[in-house]
Design an enzyme around this catalytic site. Structure first.
Site, PDB file in Angstrom:
ATOM      1  N   GLU A 208      37.986  32.853  36.337  1.00 51.15           N
ATOM      2  CA  GLU A 208      36.898  33.016  37.174  1.00 51.15           C
ATOM      3  C   GLU A 208      36.458  31.852  37.771  1.00 51.15           C
ATOM      4  O   GLU A 208      35.750  30.921  37.108  1.00 51.15           O
ATOM      5  CB  GLU A 208      35.772  33.837  36.588  1.00 51.15           C
ATOM      6  CG  GLU A 208      36.004  35.429  36.218  1.00 51.15           C
ATOM      7  CD  GLU A 208      36.436  36.356  37.062  1.00 51.15           C
ATOM      8  OE1 GLU A 208      36.071  36.060  38.374  1.00 51.15           O
ATOM      9  OE2 GLU A 208      36.992  37.104  36.779  1.00 51.15           O
TER      10      GLU A 208
ATOM     11  N   CYS B  15      27.979  32.423  41.113  1.00 51.88           N
ATOM     12  CA  CYS B  15      29.474  32.625  41.811  1.00 51.88           C
ATOM     13  C   CYS B  15      29.700  33.681  42.819  1.00 51.88           C
ATOM     14  O   CYS B  15      30.192  33.728  43.792  1.00 51.88           O
ATOM     15  CB  CYS B  15      30.590  32.441  40.866  1.00 51.88           C
ATOM     16  SG  CYS B  15      30.450  33.755  39.387  1.00 51.88           S
TER      17      CYS B  15
END
Ligand code: ADP
Length: 476
Positions: free
Chosen positions: A245, A279
């Site tokens: 990720e 994020c």
């Protein structure tokens, strides 16, 4: 000094790293033993040794372990949440909220431990049966970032243990505290020796040692794209499973017909809460021209009312940036935006507070376009840019014009545009009239393009990464 946890025993080392509060740099939370390559290798060996037995543990044993962990986290939510805010810098309410989320994740996977099932199919050949079952992958290496000090470790550790894997976990350099508490809880909850190992140290040493060791079967990583590439190359070399990720440049589209108040709330929450260090942060606000000026004015008004201060202080909306190098990076991107023609419409100033920390006022940049650096690279701070567009079609095109694809949001009252956006936004997660950040813990999390690699994290989809599938044929 807070020790490492290797093979069920606490272990100190000759060196330690201080955990510093970014809201008050005179506040040293504690010193944490620093592992090197040797400790990383011992932890991996311990996990390797423990893996087969844990892989054969019963669903009840795994359920009970995970449930005990979830229960203790929940009962200590205020204390752990305070530590989280102290070491990472997000306001206390967010720190406690993240801690509760971590508890929910363990509870979710406690349930999943009881729901592991396979399939039985008839063969295309007569007299043959087929069973499809899932097995643990073996030893899972976890490399975590600093921005969610307890939730991200939790959403990697819980499914790893749930599906019968042993774990070597490395927290980020900046936030060893919550992971250490988690290690202590997991240890006392009864994880057998070697099933869970906590090794804290620099990524370039401990992380690299994990990547280089052939005895790790799978790596789950969250962090920057640059490090993600190093992880990917190492995993490819060892032909090992990986889950990466790596951030985003998430668009929030605001159309003329949006409810202005909702749109502004989505933008402020999505772009600036958690100091923008998520994020899934809404770093690109893509606004159609009919509402553009009103939207910008309303955002500036809201930003004026936000309090930037010590994360543990009552009334703080936005805490400090996590450290000096992150602050330098934020300022560098603001300079680049200015030099490329952007207008810093609000904020972007380093400010002082009663305690010495890394305080930056939330920055809103207007007059930007999709080609500018500020709209292509992840800043990871309280910085958002506004891109003015003609209409929905241009908004969608700009929203998708990025190397990332994690989360994408739209604010509109039009069902047609919302449905079209859900189907056509190139992102792993799509939000309608909601901020791009802030996701549930029981459903998949992850993105497309440069944001993610490998199968999804969280919810029932986590089983894909943390197990391997076996197809067995039996002649009757
Ligand atoms: P951030 O910018 O969020 O700190 P990084 O990608 O640098 O993101 O760090 C994410 C995690 O990766 C951290 O735990 C860090 O220690 C680790 N890491 C950094 N470099 C390496 C490396 N060469 N090998 C393995 N892990 C690494």
């Amino acid at each position: 000094m807070k020790p490492l946890l290797i093979n069920g025993a606490w272990q100190t080392t000759s060196q330690a790293i201080d955990n510093i509060n970014p809201s008050d740099t005179s506040d040293v939370i504690d010193a944490y033993a620093r592992a090197g390559e040797t400790e990383a290798k011992s932890a991996i060996a311990a996990a390797r040794e423990a893996a087969p037995k844990w892989g054969r543990s019963t669903p009840q044993q795994r359920h009970d372990l995970l449930a005990r962990i979830g229960q203790e986290i929940l009962s200590r939510k205020d204390e752990i949440g305070t530590l989280l805010s102290r070491e990472e810098g997000k306001p206390l309410a967010e720190g406690v909220g993240e801690t509760i989320r971590a508890a929910h994740i363990f509870n979710f996977f406690a349930g999943e431990a009881l729901r592991q099932a396979g399939e039985k199919l008839a063969s295309v050949r007569p007299g043959v049966d087929i069973d499809i079952t899932r097995e643990p992958v073996g030893v899972v290496g976890i490399i975590a970032p600093w921005n969610f000090p307890i939730a991200i470790p939790a959403w990697k550790i819980a499914p790893a243990l749930c599906f019968g894997n042993s774990v070597v976990m490395k927290p980020a350099e900046l936030v060893p505290g919550c992971s250490w508490v988690l290690a202590d809880i997991i240890h006392r909850a009864g994880a057998p020796a070697g099933v869970f190992n906590y090794v804290y140290g620099p990524g370039s040493q401990v992380g690299q040692a994990m990547l280089d060791c052939p005895d790790i079967d799978a790596i789950t990583f969250t962090g920057s794209q640059d490090t993600g590439q190093i992880v990917a190359a190492a995993c490819a070399k060892h032909m090992r499973k990986m889950q990466l990720e790596m951030g985003g440049k998430n668009p929030l589209v605001v159309l003329d017909d949006a409810d202005l108040e909702t749109a502004v709330e989505c933008a402020i929450n999505g772009a600036f809460y958690s100091t923008g260090q998520r994020c899934t942060a809404s770093s690109r606000l893509i606004v159609t021209e009919g509402v553009h000026n009103r939207f910008v004015e309303a955002c500036v008004e809201r930003l004026r009312g936000l309090t930037v201060d010590n994360a543990l202080k009552d009334g703080t909306d936005i805490g400090p940036v996590v450290d000096q190098s992150q602050l330098d990076q934020d300022i560098r991107y603001l300079d680049i935006a200015r030099n490329e023609g952007g207008n810093i419409r609000y904020g972007g100033e380093v400010v002082e507070r009663a305690t010495k920390g890394f305080y930056l006022t939330p920055a809103l940049i207007t007059d930007t376009n999709a080609a500018m650096t500020i709209n292509r690279e992840e800043v990871f701070g309280p910085v958002a840019s506004v891109i003015r567009v003609r209409d929905y079609d241009e908004a969608l095109q700009v929203a998708n014009d990025t190397p990332f694809g994690l989360s994408a949001g739209i604010c509109t009252k039009s069902l047609r545009h919302a449905s079209h956006f859900k189907a056509n936004a190139k992102a792993g997660m799509v939000m309608v009239n909601l901020p791009t950040a802030g996701v549930d813990y029981h459903v998949p999390f992850g993105g497309t393009k440069g944001s993610s690699y490998g199968s999804r994290e969280q919810g029932r989809y986590a089983v894909e990464f943390f197990t391997s599938v076996k197809t067995a044929y039996t002649a009757a």
